[in-house]
Structure formats: structure tokens, C-alpha cells
Design a protein around this motif. Structure first.
Motif, short mmCIF file in Angstrom:
data_model
loop_
_atom_site.label_atom_id
_atom_site.label_comp_id
_atom_site.label_asym_id
_atom_site.label_seq_id
_atom_site.Cartn_x
_atom_site.Cartn_y
_atom_site.Cartn_z
N SER A 5 0.89 -1.63 0.01
CA SER A 5 -0.22 0.13 -0.53
C SER A 5 1.11 0.98 0.24
CB SER A 5 -1.08 -0.32 1.03
OG SER A 5 -1.83 -1.49 1.39
N VAL A 7 0.75 5.43 0.28
CA VAL A 7 0.20 6.26 1.22
C VAL A 7 0.55 7.36 1.01
CG1 VAL A 7 -0.25 6.40 3.56
CG2 VAL A 7 -0.16 4.95 3.21
N ALA A 86 -4.65 1.40 4.98
CA ALA A 86 -4.12 0.81 3.98
C ALA A 86 -4.50 -0.90 4.46
CB ALA A 86 -2.70 0.95 4.66
N VAL A 91 3.75 -1.59 3.88
CA VAL A 91 3.19 -0.19 3.65
C VAL A 91 4.09 1.44 3.82
CG1 VAL A 91 1.54 1.69 4.83
CG2 VAL A 91 1.01 -0.58 5.00
#
Ligand code: UDP
Ligand code: MG
Length: 311
Positions: A5, A7, A86, A91
Motif C-alpha cells: 500500500s 500512502v 491501507a 505499507v
């Protein structure tokens, strides 16, 4: 297949969002045999067309998700929202202005996979693209906070890092209102490998931080991760009592020996100002901590969502 993920907090970034998307898409394409991706953009109350850009991207690409805040809550709030949202096994948090080069992700993932680290963090070797004054303040800030905080803050560290799910969950378990990510990342521990890269200039747009925003962010960092200023003000208090005691003894002996001519009021005025100033300064320090505590106890939401890609 595992998922990363990404961000990405965005505040007035209509010009940079498409550029970022283009760059990260190249990396996604390059790494598609190893991992899948999810891109989470957070529109932090932008006043320009950032949200329009995000809606457009979300429509054309299923990997793109977005959260739009009801107003500007700051980068820390945006990063928190992104981490909470997420779903990936890994991440990463990145700036949208391409100052965090996406091509590093491949190497970062390799390090986590092969060298067994929980996190790969980045720092920039130079601070090109920032003013001399900002570089100077940053350098001294890291020296001071390094000396007064037990949590290690790495100078030149960027918020760009790739973390495992386990580490992300640890960060999310910290529910504090006054968030200072550099400290939180360091506080949770886990094995972190630091990699360096040459600082990049922003591709388009302008920096969202002015001097006062940075200054108050710096104070947040100190109050959130050190209570040394409180101890210092107590020590200063004791020191001044001691000095005052010595002066009293000197004055009494002088009076007893030579009598009491009226003199010395200018020095007296100076001392009153000095001690008064120091008292106010110490009260101010205590006030800072009290204010932070006050905000924590209110339990206000850290951000408010107005729209997501599902709405
Ligand atoms: N940002 C944000 N909210 C803010 C300020 C900044 O989401 O209130 C985002 C911004 O859009 C960018 C990142 O945080 O993606 C870093 O900001 P910027 O590049 O302006 O900071 P600098 O690189 O000058 O430290
Ligand atoms: Mg930047």
C-alpha cells in the motif's frame, strides 16, 4: 501475491498528482511479477483541484483509492488516515512531489525479503532544494532533540519508508492526538535499515511548510518525545534560589561591615527582570506540556473524512 500500500498525503497538489501517478505506475509495471499495489491518496483539505484529479484517477484505475478530509488537518493526520486505510502486507508513505523517488521501492522490498528487516527507511544525503536557513535550523534541531530525547531521531530522515504489516499495526496502536511520526516510527522499535539517496527537488508546485508551521512541528516533536525541558526549568529554579541565597549573605555582611548607603538599584532592576523572565519562560514550558495534555484528554478525532472513492 503480496500487496504494497502506498500512502500519499496531498495538500494543494493538483500539478504533482498526475506526475506522481505516472512515475509510480512505471514501478508498479516493473514489479508486477513480485507484488501488487494499492495507491491511497489523502486529500488533506486542498483548495485547488487535487480532489478532481484523484476522482479521475480512481475512476480509471482500480488500484487507486482516496480519502478526502473535510479540511486541512496536516500531514501527520493524513499519514495516519492512510495507514489506517491501507490493507497491504507492506505499507509505504511517500510525498507526492517526487522528492521520495519511487524507484527505491524495488530495492526496499528486496531488503525486507532477503535481509529480514521489518522496515527500510530513507534519509537524504544533502538538503538541496531547501534554503540555507532551513538547513541550519534543521541541523540544530536534530542535535538538540538528540540530546534531550531517549527516542532516537535520525537527522535527514524522510517520512519515506517501507514497513511490514506488523510494524504498521504497532504504529496504529498508538492513538495519541499530537502525532510526530519520526518519533513514533522510532519508538515502536523493529529492525530498520537506513538507505540514503541524493535529495531531489520538488517536481512542481511549492512547499507547504512555512517557518512557523515547521517551528510548531518541531516543538510538537520535543514535547511529544522529551520531558527534559521540564527538568531543566526545575534545575534553573534551584540554581537561581542558590544564587539568590549567596547574594543575600553578601548583602547582609556588607551592611554589617560598611553600613547601608542606598545604591545598587540598577542592578536590582536587572535582576528582577532576569528572574521574572526566567519564571515566565519556565511557566511557558509547563504551559506547552499542559496544552498538549489538554488536547489529548479531549479525544477529538485526528481527522474527519468527507469523501472516499467508495462514496
Ligand atoms: N502535506 C499534507 N498536508 C499539509 C502539508 C503537506 O498532506 O498540511 C503533504 C504534501 O502534499 C506533500 C508532503 O506532505 O505530499 C510533503 O510536503 P512538502 O513537499 O510541501 O514538504 P517539504 O518537502 O518542503 O518538507
Ligand atoms: Mg516536498
Amino acid at each position: 501475491m503480496e500487496k504494497i500500500s502506498v500512502v500519499v498525503p496531498c495538500y494543494n497538489e493538483e500539478e504533482t498528482v498526475p506526475l506522481f501517478y505516472k512515475e509510480i505506475s512505471k514501478i508498479i509495471e516493473k514489479m508486477k511479477k513480485q507484488v501488487t499495489f494499492e495507491l491511497i491518496f489523502i486529500n488533506d483539505g486542498s483548495k485547488d483541484k487535487t480532489l478532481v484529479e484523484l476522482r479521475k484517477l480512481a475512476k480509471q484505475d482500480k488500484k487507486v483509492r482516496y480519502i478526502s478530509f473535510s479540511r486541512n488537518f496536516g500531514k501527520e493526520a493524513a499519514m495516519l488516515a492512510g495507514l489506517e486505510y491501507a490493507t497491504g502486507d507492506y505499507v509505504t508513505t511517500m510525498d507526492v512531489d517526487l522528492q521520495d523517488p519511487p524507484y527505491l521501492l524495488e530495492e526496499m522490498l528486496r531488503i525486507i525479503h532477503e535481509e529480514g528487516y521489518d522496515c527500510v527507511a530513507t534519509k537524504s544525503t544533502s538538503r538541496n532544494g531547501y534554503s540555507f536557513f532551513r538547513k541550519f535550523c534543521t541541523k540544530w534541531y536534530y542535535r538538540i532533540i538528540g540530546a534531550i530525547s531517549k527516542t532516537e531521531m535520525v537527522a535527514g530522515a524522510r517520512d519515506f519508508r517501507l514497513m511490514t504489516r506488523q510494524m504498521v499495526d504497532a504504529i496504529l496502536s498508538m492513538k495519541e492526538y499530537n502525532r510526530y511520526s519520526k518519533g513514533l516510527f522510532s519508538f515502536v522499535g523493529f529492525d530498520t535499515k537506513w538507505i540514503e539517496f541524493e535529495n531531489q527537488e520538488r517536481v512542481a508546485g511549492t512547499t507547504k511548510w512555512n517557518f512557523w508551521k515547521l517551528f510548531s512541528y518541531a516543538l510538537d516533536g520535543i514535547t511529544a518525545f522529551s520531558t527534559v525541558p521540564l527538568v531543566l526549568s526545575a534545575i534553573m529554579g534551584i540554581l537561581f534560589c542558590f544564587i539568590a541565597f549567596i547574594i543575600v549573605i553578601i548583602i547582609i555582611s556588607k551592611t554589617l561591615i560598611w553600613g547601608d548607603p542606598v545604591s545598587g538599584w540598577p542592578s536590582l532592576a536587572c535582576i528582577i527582570f532576569l528572574v521574572g523572565g526566567i519564571q515566565l519562560f519556565c511557566t511557558g514550558i509547563i504551559g506547552q506540556y499542559l496544552a498538549k495534555t489538554y488536547l489529548e484528554t479531549k479525544h477529538r478525532p485526528i481527522y474527519i473524512i468527507k469523501e472516499t472513492e467508495k462514496m
